[in-house]
Motif scaffolding. Structure first.
Motif, PDB file in Angstrom:
ATOM      1  N   LYS A  60       0.537  33.523  36.545  1.00  0.00           N
ATOM      2  CA  LYS A  60       0.204  34.928  36.787  1.00  0.00           C
ATOM      3  C   LYS A  60       1.456  35.795  36.712  1.00  0.00           C
ATOM      4  CE  LYS A  60      -0.479  36.458  40.990  1.00  0.00           C
ATOM      5  NZ  LYS A  60      -1.027  36.727  42.321  1.00  0.00           N
ATOM      6  N   TYR A  61       2.528  35.373  37.355  1.00  0.00           N
ATOM      7  CA  TYR A  61       3.763  36.155  37.333  1.00  0.00           C
ATOM      8  C   TYR A  61       4.421  36.148  35.948  1.00  0.00           C
ATOM      9  CZ  TYR A  61       3.450  36.613  42.374  1.00  0.00           C
ATOM     10  OH  TYR A  61       3.034  36.922  43.634  1.00  0.00           O
ATOM     11  N   ALA A  62       4.275  35.058  35.217  1.00  0.00           N
ATOM     12  CA  ALA A  62       4.817  34.993  33.857  1.00  0.00           C
ATOM     13  C   ALA A  62       4.093  35.993  32.953  1.00  0.00           C
ATOM     14  CB  ALA A  62       4.702  33.578  33.298  1.00  0.00           C
ATOM     15  N   GLU A  63       2.770  36.086  33.098  1.00  0.00           N
ATOM     16  CA  GLU A  63       2.001  37.053  32.304  1.00  0.00           C
ATOM     17  C   GLU A  63       2.395  38.489  32.646  1.00  0.00           C
ATOM     18  OE1 GLU A  63      -2.137  36.229  32.906  1.00  0.00           O
ATOM     19  OE2 GLU A  63      -1.998  34.258  31.929  1.00  0.00           O
ATOM     20  N   ARG A  64       2.575  38.751  33.929  1.00  0.00           N
ATOM     21  CA  ARG A  64       2.985  40.095  34.348  1.00  0.00           C
ATOM     22  C   ARG A  64       4.379  40.428  33.808  1.00  0.00           C
ATOM     23  NH1 ARG A  64       1.269  40.496  40.729  1.00  0.00           N
ATOM     24  NH2 ARG A  64      -0.995  40.546  40.413  1.00  0.00           N
ATOM     25  N   ALA A  65       5.273  39.449  33.805  1.00  0.00           N
ATOM     26  CA  ALA A  65       6.619  39.669  33.277  1.00  0.00           C
ATOM     27  C   ALA A  65       6.564  39.952  31.779  1.00  0.00           C
ATOM     28  CB  ALA A  65       7.507  38.461  33.554  1.00  0.00           C
ATOM     29  N   LYS A  66       5.677  39.268  31.059  1.00  0.00           N
ATOM     30  CA  LYS A  66       5.537  39.515  29.619  1.00  0.00           C
ATOM     31  C   LYS A  66       4.987  40.914  29.359  1.00  0.00           C
ATOM     32  CE  LYS A  66       4.903  34.745  28.104  1.00  0.00           C
ATOM     33  NZ  LYS A  66       3.969  33.756  27.538  1.00  0.00           N
ATOM     34  N   GLU A  67       4.018  41.337  30.166  1.00  0.00           N
ATOM     35  CA  GLU A  67       3.460  42.686  30.023  1.00  0.00           C
ATOM     36  C   GLU A  67       4.536  43.747  30.283  1.00  0.00           C
ATOM     37  OE1 GLU A  67       0.165  43.018  32.695  1.00  0.00           O
ATOM     38  OE2 GLU A  67      -1.047  41.572  31.582  1.00  0.00           O
ATOM     39  N   ALA A  68       5.334  43.535  31.325  1.00  0.00           N
ATOM     40  CA  ALA A  68       6.406  44.479  31.642  1.00  0.00           C
ATOM     41  C   ALA A  68       7.451  44.511  30.527  1.00  0.00           C
ATOM     42  CB  ALA A  68       7.058  44.113  32.967  1.00  0.00           C
ATOM     43  N   ASP A  69       7.725  43.359  29.936  1.00  0.00           N
ATOM     44  CA  ASP A  69       8.685  43.298  28.841  1.00  0.00           C
ATOM     45  C   ASP A  69       8.164  44.052  27.611  1.00  0.00           C
ATOM     46  OD1 ASP A  69      11.213  42.401  27.824  1.00  0.00           O
ATOM     47  OD2 ASP A  69      10.091  40.976  26.569  1.00  0.00           O
ATOM     48  N   ALA A  70       6.877  43.898  27.324  1.00  0.00           N
ATOM     49  CA  ALA A  70       6.276  44.613  26.196  1.00  0.00           C
ATOM     50  C   ALA A  70       6.331  46.127  26.432  1.00  0.00           C
ATOM     51  CB  ALA A  70       4.839  44.160  25.978  1.00  0.00           C
ATOM     52  N   GLU A  71       6.038  46.543  27.639  1.00  0.00           N
ATOM     53  CA  GLU A  71       6.107  47.971  27.978  1.00  0.00           C
ATOM     54  C   GLU A  71       7.542  48.475  27.869  1.00  0.00           C
ATOM     55  OE1 GLU A  71       5.160  51.035  31.649  1.00  0.00           O
ATOM     56  OE2 GLU A  71       4.426  48.973  31.771  1.00  0.00           O
ATOM     57  N   LEU A  72       8.479  47.645  28.289  1.00  0.00           N
ATOM     58  CA  LEU A  72       9.891  48.012  28.210  1.00  0.00           C
ATOM     59  C   LEU A  72      10.323  48.232  26.763  1.00  0.00           C
ATOM     60  CD1 LEU A  72      12.564  48.407  29.712  1.00  0.00           C
ATOM     61  CD2 LEU A  72      12.935  45.954  29.490  1.00  0.00           C
ATOM     62  N   GLN A  73       9.896  47.362  25.877  1.00  0.00           N
ATOM     63  CA  GLN A  73      10.233  47.521  24.458  1.00  0.00           C
ATOM     64  C   GLN A  73       9.633  48.805  23.890  1.00  0.00           C
ATOM     65  OE1 GLN A  73      12.457  45.600  23.036  1.00  0.00           O
ATOM     66  NE2 GLN A  73      12.563  44.397  24.922  1.00  0.00           N
ATOM     67  N   SER A  74       8.404  49.092  24.272  1.00  0.00           N
ATOM     68  CA  SER A  74       7.751  50.321  23.826  1.00  0.00           C
ATOM     69  C   SER A  74       8.503  51.558  24.334  1.00  0.00           C
ATOM     70  CB  SER A  74       6.312  50.347  24.317  1.00  0.00           C
ATOM     71  OG  SER A  74       5.716  51.583  24.071  1.00  0.00           O
ATOM     72  N   LEU A  75       8.913  51.529  25.576  1.00  0.00           N
ATOM     73  CA  LEU A  75       9.630  52.663  26.158  1.00  0.00           C
ATOM     74  C   LEU A  75      11.007  52.843  25.535  1.00  0.00           C
ATOM     75  CD1 LEU A  75       8.616  52.225  29.886  1.00  0.00           C
ATOM     76  CD2 LEU A  75       7.982  54.107  28.380  1.00  0.00           C
ATOM     77  N   LYS A  76      11.656  51.754  25.178  1.00  0.00           N
ATOM     78  CA  LYS A  76      12.959  51.871  24.523  1.00  0.00           C
ATOM     79  C   LYS A  76      12.818  52.550  23.163  1.00  0.00           C
ATOM     80  CE  LYS A  76      15.520  48.228  26.805  1.00  0.00           C
ATOM     81  NZ  LYS A  76      16.267  46.970  26.663  1.00  0.00           N
ATOM     82  N   ALA A  77      11.741  52.230  22.449  1.00  0.00           N
ATOM     83  CA  ALA A  77      11.493  52.893  21.162  1.00  0.00           C
ATOM     84  C   ALA A  77      11.252  54.389  21.373  1.00  0.00           C
ATOM     85  CB  ALA A  77      10.306  52.247  20.460  1.00  0.00           C
ATOM     86  N   LYS A  78      10.482  54.739  22.408  1.00  0.00           N
ATOM     87  CA  LYS A  78      10.233  56.147  22.717  1.00  0.00           C
ATOM     88  C   LYS A  78      11.535  56.856  23.106  1.00  0.00           C
ATOM     89  CE  LYS A  78       5.448  56.014  24.292  1.00  0.00           C
ATOM     90  NZ  LYS A  78       4.558  56.226  25.444  1.00  0.00           N
TER      91      LYS A  78
END
Length: 106
Positions: A60-78
């Motif tokens: 569960k925590y690994a999935e949440r960390a992956k979701e946060a990482d994906a959001e982080l990459q999106s925000l860096k592009a923005k």
């Protein structure tokens, strides 16, 4: 009355530019805050994953960390996009101010 109208005609474009600049900066700060939040979320979930006792919790925590990482990459592009827009605006603003000064001197 005529003087007041002249003052408004001169100051309105300047105030509009300042307002636009403030909106761009606020948007940039908003993206920075969201980026920091996503980084914290990722680190938090990775730490919780290491401390979890069961495999289900770790997953569960690994999935949440992956979701946060994906959001982080999106925000860096923005954030890069916002920086580019800010730089373009600053160049255009400086150009307009120089043009305004040249016109005003004449």
């Amino acid at each position: 009355m005529g003087t007041l109208i002249k003052i408004m005609i001169v100051t309105a474009p300047v105030l509009a530019i300042i307002f636009y600049y403030v909106v761009i900066k606020q948007s940039q700060i908003d993206v920075e805050v969201k980026t920091e939040d996503a980084q914290f979320e990722r680190v938090w979930n990775e730490t919780e994953m290491d401390l979890a006792k069961t495999q289900e919790q770790k997953q569960k925590y690994a999935e949440r960390a992956k979701e946060a990482d994906a959001e982080l990459q999106s925000l860096k592009a923005k954030e890069k996009e916002r920086e580019q827009k800010t730089m373009e605006f600053e160049k255009e603003f400086e150009k307009q101010m120089k043009d305004f000064e040249k016109e005003h001197k004449k």
